[in-house]
Design an enzyme around this catalytic site. Structure first.
Site, PDB file in Angstrom:
ATOM      1  N   HIS A 108      -5.190  10.747 -38.542  1.00 15.73           N
ATOM      2  CA  HIS A 108      -4.388   9.859 -37.519  1.00 15.73           C
ATOM      3  C   HIS A 108      -4.920  10.076 -36.050  1.00 15.73           C
ATOM      4  O   HIS A 108      -4.569   9.828 -35.141  1.00 15.73           O
ATOM      5  CB  HIS A 108      -2.853   9.825 -37.510  1.00 15.73           C
TER       6      HIS A 108
ATOM      7  N   GLU B 201      -5.769  -2.984 -45.490  1.00 13.82           N
ATOM      8  CA  GLU B 201      -6.532  -3.038 -44.417  1.00 13.82           C
ATOM      9  C   GLU B 201      -7.796  -4.080 -45.114  1.00 13.82           C
ATOM     10  O   GLU B 201      -8.528  -4.698 -44.104  1.00 13.82           O
ATOM     11  CB  GLU B 201      -7.155  -1.672 -44.019  1.00 13.82           C
TER      12      GLU B 201
END
Lengths: 345, 325
Positions: free
Chosen positions: B129, B60
């Site tokens: 998540h 990321e």
């Protein structure tokens, strides 16, 4: 290659200096190194006079790397620096008064006093920022290289960082990414043997923190003497040419030494006795001056360069000292592209 | 007017901008070949090719760093961070780099970058998540933050984000991806910083965001029909810039403010709105400000626990019945 740091720095110089680098380029390398040295020394003096506040990270002793790349790069290439980035910024032709003014928190500063020593940027000169979070700018440099590749401009991005950066995640993410996308980016690790206050070898799994990791990304292991401007220059030209031609990234480890501590606060007392003295003998500017004399440059030519560089630093210092502090309206400017800072209506 | 799902509106918004501007590029994990783990970017690779729609490694910092470097040098990248929780692993690039660059450099750098990310609960994915993290982004000077609740807003706000010269984070609520809605035909470009009044009432003004807008609307129906409480519902849509004028004017009309927030309690976006209303609209208030939020806990995964953690229609109805006369 996997050459050990110690053997590299002790490696014997070729007795006959090579002639592949033109005389004008050599003089420019000498001029730029001299200028970077004198300006950095001036920054130190201004600290002692309390005219520079905050912290600052000097690259005294490491000038050969910034200078060699500065001379080798094309005007439209991109530079990404760390918080130890005064030299790299100046090496691209940024205003010296702008750099000293920024360090002093003056209106004439490159960033109008809003960035400071650790964030020097001069977009017009291709200096795309100095980054004070270790490793952050490696993926950013990859992005600039991606943009150059996408736009088909054959520009190259050069990203400078220290040995300590090789242990942080962003280093590894950026390398893998750049190789997979075959980006025109040159990662230059200036291994000055210390991450901040700690000897790099005591905290790193391999002997050469960058060069020994290159293989993990399918890259050539490149280890150069970072105190030899000619060697760095040759390396820079070679790998930038390759990157421009679509050959992808390179990771270069340039071994050098920081003459001062990590930052203003650090006297560097952790260094073993005699180490600094040994490296001072290999001072890149001293070594280069001797080489130029051997190559037939006159003493007066070199002395002129030195005098002119000092004059330039004096002039920049005077401009910066005369510049007022930033106007207070700067606080509410330029958060957004519309020039303002409004977050609500 | 076509009916699109929220997920199709994502692809439609990106496609509209990529067609218009060659400098718009799109990158992320599993976004090209696979069309995104939520299938929100299906068809983009086929339409625009691998030069402009790029799959990335699971890295990321590299993804957002590359997007930033490209944005600083002439491109207009849209980067996907698969789950908003993952912003934590690249938060340096978001909060220290993208957000600060223009200000620190005295306006030298322009950063036209868009980060899209799947935010919020409803899928029983557990705490790493499912979190709602829009308030993280709101707390960083230099970031614009939007969170659409409807397919048309998804398309229009993505387009507005791409055309904006500053960094914008688009929080897509992942349990809305399958929701359908009318999306106007032709080019659609919305405006950042505009709230929308979805329903007008007399007794209180509910201010909500993303998934909570739908719950606020459903609660308002129940309150009106079953309990005679009439609610205004404002969809905030954009946290930065924040449309305080719409919020203040709607609160002034009803005399009560209720925020419904999916983010955890402390420093949730509603706290800032409550503070603004208390500062600027205090004498128009007829009673205390009510904040309905997810409790200050990581999100549990079991359906029964998750359903009882984030604000539900029942909870909104219950709290308003208890607190609004």
């Amino acid at each position: 290659m996997g050459v050990a740091v110690d053997s590299t720095v002790k490696r014997k110089k070729k007795t006959e200096p090579e002639t592949d680098i033109g005389r004008e380029t050599r003089l420019e390398l000498f001029r730029l190194q001299t200028e970077l040295r004198l300006c950095e020394k001036r920054a130190y003096d201004l600290f002692l006079q309390n005219l520079i506040k905050g912290t600052s990270h000097l690259s005294l002793g490491q000038e050969a790397i910034a200078a060699a790349f500065g001379v080798a790069m094309r005007p439209d290439d991109y530079t990404f620096c760390t918080y130890r980035g005064h030299a790299h910024t100046l090496a691209r032709g940024a205003s010296m008064a702008g750099v000293l003014g920024e360090l002093m928190g003056r209106e004439c500063g490159l960033l109008g006093g809003k960035g400071g020593s650790m964030h020097l940027t001069d977009v017009e000169k291709g200096v795309m920022g100095s980054y004070a979070i270790i490793g952050a700018h490696l993926p950013v440099a990859a992005g600039a290289a991606w943009s150059a590749q996408y736009r088909g401009t054959d520009q190259v991005a050069v990203c400078f960082f220290g040995d300590g950066t090789t242990n942080i995640g962003a280093f590894h993410e950026a390398l893998n990414f750049s190789v997979v996308w075959k980006l025109p980016v040159i990662f230059v690790c200036e291994n000055n043997l210390y991450m901040e206050y700690t000897a790099i070898h005591t905290v790193t799994a391999v002997k050469n923190p960058a060069a020994d990791r290159a293989a993990a990304y399918g890259l050539e292991s490149i280890l150069v003497d970072g105190n030899d401007a000619d060697e760095v220059y040759r390396t820079a030209v070679r790998y930038m040419d390759r990157a421009r031609a679509g050959g992808g990234p390179a990771l270069i480890e340039a071994v050098t030494y920081r003459h001062s501590g990590h930052s203003r606060a650090d006297p560097g007392k952790y260094r073993p006795e005699g180490e600094l003295e040994r490296w001072l003998e290999r001072d890149p500017i001293k070594v280069y001056r001797e080489r130029l004399l051997k190559l037939g440059f006159n003493e007066p030519t070199l002395a002129d360069v030195e005098a002119e560089s000092l004059r330039k630093v004096d002039e920049a210092t005077a401009i910066a000292r005369a510049s007022p502090p930033p106007a207070l309206d700067a606080i509410d400017k330029d958060l957004w592209a519309d020039g303002g800072t409004a977050w609500r209506n | 007017m076509a009916e699109l799902t929220y997920r199709d509106a994502v692809a439609a918004g990106i496609a509209q901008e990529m067609e218009r501007d060659e400098n718009v590029v799109f990158l992320g994990e599993d976004v090209a070949d696979a069309g995104g783990v939520f299938k929100a970017t299906v068809g983009l690779l086929e339409k625009f090719g691998p030069r402009r729609v790029r799959d990335c490694p699971i890295a990321e910092q590299a993804i957002l760093g590359a997007a930033m470097g490209a944005a600083m040098t002439g491109l207009k990248p849209i980067a996907e961070i698969m789950f908003s929780d993952f912003l934590a692993v690249c938060w340096d690039i978001v909060a220290n780099e993208m957000a600060k660059m223009r200000y620190m450099t005295n306006g030298q750098v322009t950063m036209p970058v868009v980060i899209r990310t799947a935010n919020g609960a409803g899928s029983r994915f557990g705490a790493q998540h499912s979190q709602s993290v829009e308030n993280w982004a709101m707390a960083v000077p230099g970031l614009k933050v939007v969170a659409p609740a409807f397919p048309a807003d998804v398309k229009g706000l993505i387009a507005a984000a791409v055309r904006d010269p500053d960094p914008v984070i688009v929080f897509e609520q992942k349990s809305l991806y399958s929701m359908k809605g009318e999306v106007p035909d032709g080019e659609l470009v919305d405006q950042l910083g505009k709230a929308r009044v979805l329903r007008q009432g007399k007794d209180c003004t509910i201010v909500a965001l993303a998934l909570m807008v739908h719950r606020a609307l459903a609660a308002a129906e129940v309150l009106e029909k079953e309990h005679g409480i009439s609610c205004t519902v404002v969809d905030v849509r954009s946290l930065v810039p924040l449309d305080t004028q719409t919020i203040l004017s709607e609160v002034a009309k009803t005399g009560r403010l209720v925020t419904v927030e999916e983010n955890p309690r402390l420093c949730g976006w509603g706290a800032e709105i409550a503070s603004i209303v208390a500062d600027e609209c205090f004498w128009e208030l007829d009673g205390p400000i009510i904040r309905i939020t997810t409790p200050h806990i990581p999100l549990p995964s079991a359906d029964r626990l998750e359903d009882n953690t984030i604000p539900s229609v029942e909870r909104i109805v219950r709290e308003l019945r208890e607190k609004i006369d």
